[in-house]
Write an enzyme that holds these catalytic residues in place. Structure first.
Site, short mmCIF file in Angstrom:
data_model
loop_
_atom_site.label_atom_id
_atom_site.label_comp_id
_atom_site.label_asym_id
_atom_site.label_seq_id
_atom_site.Cartn_x
_atom_site.Cartn_y
_atom_site.Cartn_z
N GLU A 286 0.85 -1.21 0.00
CA GLU A 286 0.00 0.00 0.00
C GLU A 286 0.87 1.25 0.00
O GLU A 286 0.59 2.23 -0.69
CB GLU A 286 -0.95 0.02 1.20
CG GLU A 286 -2.00 -1.08 1.19
CD GLU A 286 -2.76 -1.17 -0.13
OE1 GLU A 286 -3.11 -0.12 -0.70
OE2 GLU A 286 -2.99 -2.30 -0.61
N TRP A 289 1.90 1.79 -3.42
CA TRP A 289 0.91 2.40 -4.33
C TRP A 289 1.10 3.92 -4.31
O TRP A 289 0.92 4.59 -5.33
CB TRP A 289 -0.52 2.04 -3.90
CG TRP A 289 -1.00 0.75 -4.52
CD1 TRP A 289 -1.12 -0.46 -3.89
CD2 TRP A 289 -1.43 0.53 -5.89
NE1 TRP A 289 -1.59 -1.41 -4.78
CE2 TRP A 289 -1.80 -0.84 -6.00
CE3 TRP A 289 -1.54 1.35 -7.01
CZ2 TRP A 289 -2.26 -1.39 -7.21
CZ3 TRP A 289 -2.01 0.80 -8.20
CH2 TRP A 289 -2.36 -0.55 -8.29
N TRP A 317 -19.25 11.06 -21.03
CA TRP A 317 -19.79 11.35 -19.69
C TRP A 317 -21.07 12.15 -19.82
O TRP A 317 -21.25 12.87 -20.80
CB TRP A 317 -18.78 12.18 -18.87
CG TRP A 317 -17.41 11.58 -18.76
CD1 TRP A 317 -16.26 12.07 -19.33
CD2 TRP A 317 -17.03 10.42 -18.03
NE1 TRP A 317 -15.19 11.27 -19.00
CE2 TRP A 317 -15.63 10.25 -18.20
CE3 TRP A 317 -17.71 9.50 -17.24
CZ2 TRP A 317 -14.91 9.20 -17.63
CZ3 TRP A 317 -17.01 8.46 -16.66
CH2 TRP A 317 -15.63 8.32 -16.86
N ASN A 352 -10.80 3.10 2.35
CA ASN A 352 -10.39 2.86 0.96
C ASN A 352 -11.39 2.01 0.19
O ASN A 352 -11.72 2.31 -0.96
CB ASN A 352 -9.01 2.20 0.92
CG ASN A 352 -8.56 1.94 -0.51
OD1 ASN A 352 -8.40 2.87 -1.29
ND2 ASN A 352 -8.40 0.67 -0.86
N TRP A 370 -14.93 11.38 -13.98
CA TRP A 370 -14.20 11.10 -12.74
C TRP A 370 -13.66 12.38 -12.10
O TRP A 370 -13.48 12.47 -10.88
CB TRP A 370 -13.06 10.09 -12.96
CG TRP A 370 -11.98 10.50 -13.93
CD1 TRP A 370 -11.91 10.23 -15.26
CD2 TRP A 370 -10.77 11.25 -13.63
NE1 TRP A 370 -10.76 10.76 -15.81
CE2 TRP A 370 -10.05 11.38 -14.84
CE3 TRP A 370 -10.25 11.80 -12.47
CZ2 TRP A 370 -8.82 12.06 -14.92
CZ3 TRP A 370 -9.03 12.48 -12.53
CH2 TRP A 370 -8.34 12.60 -13.75
N TRP A 393 -8.94 7.80 -8.50
CA TRP A 393 -10.10 8.00 -9.38
C TRP A 393 -9.88 7.36 -10.74
O TRP A 393 -10.78 6.74 -11.30
CB TRP A 393 -10.41 9.50 -9.52
CG TRP A 393 -11.23 9.95 -8.34
CD1 TRP A 393 -10.77 10.50 -7.18
CD2 TRP A 393 -12.64 9.80 -8.18
NE1 TRP A 393 -11.81 10.71 -6.31
CE2 TRP A 393 -12.97 10.31 -6.90
CE3 TRP A 393 -13.67 9.30 -8.98
CZ2 TRP A 393 -14.28 10.31 -6.41
CZ3 TRP A 393 -14.98 9.32 -8.50
CH2 TRP A 393 -15.27 9.81 -7.23
C1 LIG Z 1 -11.18 7.28 -5.49
C2 LIG Z 1 -10.00 7.26 -4.54
C3 LIG Z 1 -9.43 8.46 -4.14
C4 LIG Z 1 -8.34 8.46 -3.26
N1 LIG Z 1 -7.80 9.66 -2.87
C5 LIG Z 1 -6.72 9.67 -2.05
C6 LIG Z 1 -6.13 10.90 -1.65
O1 LIG Z 1 -6.52 11.99 -2.07
N2 LIG Z 1 -5.07 10.84 -0.78
C7 LIG Z 1 -4.57 9.65 -0.32
O2 LIG Z 1 -3.61 9.66 0.46
N3 LIG Z 1 -5.09 8.48 -0.71
C8 LIG Z 1 -6.16 8.44 -1.55
N4 LIG Z 1 -6.70 7.25 -1.93
C9 LIG Z 1 -6.02 6.00 -1.52
C10 LIG Z 1 -6.51 5.37 -0.21
O3 LIG Z 1 -7.90 5.28 -0.18
C11 LIG Z 1 -6.03 6.10 1.03
O4 LIG Z 1 -4.65 6.36 0.97
C12 LIG Z 1 -6.30 5.25 2.30
O5 LIG Z 1 -7.65 4.97 2.41
C13 LIG Z 1 -5.81 5.99 3.51
O6 LIG Z 1 -6.15 5.31 4.68
P1 LIG Z 1 -5.00 4.73 5.61
O7 LIG Z 1 -3.97 5.76 5.84
O8 LIG Z 1 -5.68 4.15 6.79
O9 LIG Z 1 -4.41 3.58 4.68
P2 LIG Z 1 -3.49 2.33 5.02
O10 LIG Z 1 -4.19 1.11 4.52
O11 LIG Z 1 -3.07 2.30 6.43
O12 LIG Z 1 -2.23 2.55 4.07
C14 LIG Z 1 -1.04 3.20 4.51
C15 LIG Z 1 -0.68 4.32 3.56
O13 LIG Z 1 -0.44 3.81 2.25
C16 LIG Z 1 -0.91 4.74 1.27
N5 LIG Z 1 -1.99 4.13 0.50
C17 LIG Z 1 -2.87 3.20 0.92
N6 LIG Z 1 -3.69 2.83 -0.09
C18 LIG Z 1 -3.31 3.56 -1.16
C19 LIG Z 1 -3.76 3.64 -2.51
N7 LIG Z 1 -4.76 2.89 -2.97
N8 LIG Z 1 -3.15 4.51 -3.35
C20 LIG Z 1 -2.12 5.27 -2.92
N9 LIG Z 1 -1.64 5.23 -1.66
C21 LIG Z 1 -2.23 4.40 -0.79
C22 LIG Z 1 -1.45 5.96 2.02
O14 LIG Z 1 -0.43 6.92 2.12
C23 LIG Z 1 -1.80 5.36 3.38
O15 LIG Z 1 -1.78 6.28 4.43
C24 LIG Z 1 -7.80 7.22 -2.81
C25 LIG Z 1 -8.39 6.03 -3.22
C26 LIG Z 1 -9.48 6.05 -4.07
C27 LIG Z 1 -10.08 4.74 -4.50
#
Ligand SMILES: Cc1cc2nc3c(=O)[nH]c(=O)nc-3n(C[C@H](O)[C@H](O)[C@H](O)COP(=O)(O)OP(=O)(O)OC[C@H]3O[C@@H](n4cnc5c(N)ncnc54)[C@H](O)[C@@H]3O)c2cc1C
Length: 493
Positions: A286, A289, A317, A352, A370, A393
């Site tokens: 993660e 990502w 769209w 997420n 989107w 997105w």
């Molecule tokens: C439509 C959409 C929009 C999103 N917009 C954002 C946003 O603006 N900012 C953002 O930080 N994340 C975004 N995410 C990714 C993800 O949803 C969040 O990072 C995550 O939910 C944060 O929660 P956490 O810190 O508890 O994640 P954890 O599961 O604890 O993950 C740890 C860290 O890994 C990174 N991470 C985790 N999942 C992703 C992912 N899919 N993509 C990129 N990095 C990730 C984040 O920095 C996160 O804090 C988006 C996802 C989707 C589907």
């Protein structure tokens, strides 16, 4: 980390998305050089990136408060300036008579040329100027395919990035002693001048109750997350009612904790307990990502604004403001979607799994661009991030790199039943449905009238009927997708 020339040269540190003291390469290098001055600039200008959303402005206010208190404990006065860094940094460097300027690198299409311009100006003026790696574990040009290009698919990227992440994490050095330079009075602005907090009305109560912006809050989140143990993260991270994820995203976005510290801590937990290996690897993936998103925006500078896959640039769209409004307010008639949108509105964050469901609903069931959803997230998320938001997105919409195929359309009822089986998440955020039996909590519109009555639900009154029929919405999305003329490769190269 780049090493500064030895000596006692006063140095200016430009804080950006790195609002911390610990593991701050620019601050550490400046401290080695001599007395430290610190500045944060509220960057404003037509070519200086996107204005911050409301939730980010709230977070920034509190994060800067916390940073300036921490710096003050080391005798460093955080100077606040608003405007164009291309003039502010050279002017300030002259005014403070520093010999060096340091910052941690960013990778946005607009910020790279700005940094270059400032570097040129400072060098011409005879100053030392040093930028450092800190925002990511792997800089966008470091992880390369066998043929030397950028990765477009995540799994091989993750495989190639992991040893580089480990190496960067291992290279962390100790923080030198900090000494503040003497800042002339009246040199900067005050946080109050910037009016970052909402006032009319003040909608920030839910954010306040949910988060502790700043370095201490970030560290507490990481420690709390690891104390619970990484065990089960791989599975439980998909369950929105279970607080199984770290909640670090906003802290990472604002750089209140370094991505290196998070990587190191997860690695240490995995090393101490081999049973955590599998779940730990999911967590590291993660984090990667996030790395992947940064390399996408660096190599494809218009990624935040345009569909990465060329073919999607002519996607048909539609525009339906009232449906978008219902989506924003959590009034679509689909409980899992509404729960997510209300969690977002109240706390500035959404799980997420639910982000994927609500995004899919907007771009597929409602056939909205989107970018409409991305803009709403930008305004309302405390972790709003140019790279991760656009990547998220575009992944859902099917137009991004290594994205979910557009034709795979989430069924909101099935998603709810799979990931929120007892409806605990929906019951929290859509309390008007709380008394529905599990069987109907994700499909109230199929619930017999007498059961609805017993649960106190009046569809169309206390809770909306679905704004779009699932099957019809699905078919319309598939038809729209079929009308797309796919290019041969589908990617923008
Ligand atoms: C439509 C959409 C929009 C999103 N917009 C954002 C946003 O603006 N900012 C953002 O930080 N994340 C975004 N995410 C990714 C993800 O949803 C969040 O990072 C995550 O939910 C944060 O929660 P956490 O810190 O508890 O994640 P954890 O599961 O604890 O993950 C740890 C860290 O890994 C990174 N991470 C985790 N999942 C992703 C992912 N899919 N993509 C990129 N990095 C990730 C984040 O920095 C996160 O804090 C988006 C996802 C989707 C589907």
């Amino acid at each position: 980390m780049q090493v500064s020339p030895p000596g006692h040269s006063p140095a200016l540190v430009w804080f950006r998305e790195d609002l911390r003291i610990d593991d701050h390469p620019a601050l550490a290098a400046a401290a080695v050089a001599g007395p430290v001055y610190a500045v944060f600039i509220l960057e404003e200008g037509p070519d200086l990136g996107r204005p911050l959303g409301g939730a980010s402005r709230w977070w920034l206010h509190h994060s800067l408060t916390s940073l300036s208190q921490s710096l003050a404990q080391h005798g460093i006065n955080l100077i606040l300036k608003r405007g164009d860094p291309r003039t502010i940094i050279p002017d300030l460097a002259r005014e403070l008579d520093v010999a060096q300027v340091h910052w941690n690198r960013r990778y946005y299409a607009w910020s790279v040329p700005v940094d270059r311009d400032i570097k040129d100006k400072l060098r011409t003026a005879g100053l030392g100027v040093y930028s450092h790696k800190a925002q990511v574990l792997t800089e966008p040009w470091e992880v390369k395919t066998g043929s030397g290009g950028a990765f477009k698919v995540f799994t091989p990227f993750f495989r190639a990035a992991t040893p580089l992440c480990d190496a960067f994490a291992d290279a962390a050095g100790p923080m030198p002693t900090l000494n503040g330079g003497r800042v002339p009075a009246q040199i900067g602005e005050t946080l109050a001048d910037w009016a970052l907090l909402p006032s009319k009305p003040d909608w920030s109560g839910g954010l306040q109750a949910s988060w502790q912006p700043g370095e201490a809050g970030a560290r507490a989140r990481l420690d709390g997350f690891l104390a619970k143990g990484l065990k089960g993260y791989g599975h439980d991270r998909n369950l929105p009612a279970k607080p199984a994820t770290s909640g670090l995203s906003a802290h990472l976005h604002f750089g209140e904790i370094s991505i290196r510290r998070v990587w190191q801590a997860a690695r240490a937990a995995m090393a101490a307990n081999s049973a955590l290996e599998e779940d730990g690897r999911v967590f590291l993936s993660e984090l990667c990502w996030r790395e992947f998103s940064f390399q996408l925006i660096y190599h494809y500078p218009d990624f935040p604004e345009h569909s990465w896959k060329e073919a999607f640039r002519s996607f048909p769209w539609t525009s339906d403001p009232s449906a978008v409004r219902a989506w924003q307010r959590g009034q679509t008639g689909y409980p899992i979607v509404d729960a997510g949108m209300r969690q977002l509105w109240k706390t500035g964050w959404m799980h997420n799994r639910v982000r994927m469901i609500v995004a899919s609903f907007l771009v597929k069931h409602l056939l909205q661009d989107w970018r409409v959803g991305e803009a709403w997230f930008w305004d309302t998320l405390v972790d709003a991030d140019v790279a991760n938001n656009a990547a998220g997105w575009q992944w859902v919409a099917g137009c991004g790199a290594d994205a979910a195929p557009y034709f795979r359309i989430f069924n909101p009822m099935a998603q709810g039943e799979k990931f929120d089986a007892d409806g605990a998440y929906v019951r929290t955020w859509v309390p008007e449905l709380a008394r529905l039996p599990d069987r109907y909590i994700h499909r109230p519109f199929e619930c017999p009238t007498h059961v609805l009555a017993q649960a106190g639900v009046r569809l169309g009154q206390t809770y909306p009927l679905p704004i779009v029929n699932h099957e019809k919405g699905r078919k319309r999305a598939l038809d729209a997708f079929a009308s797309l003329k796919e290019t041969a490769s589908g990617d923008p190269a």
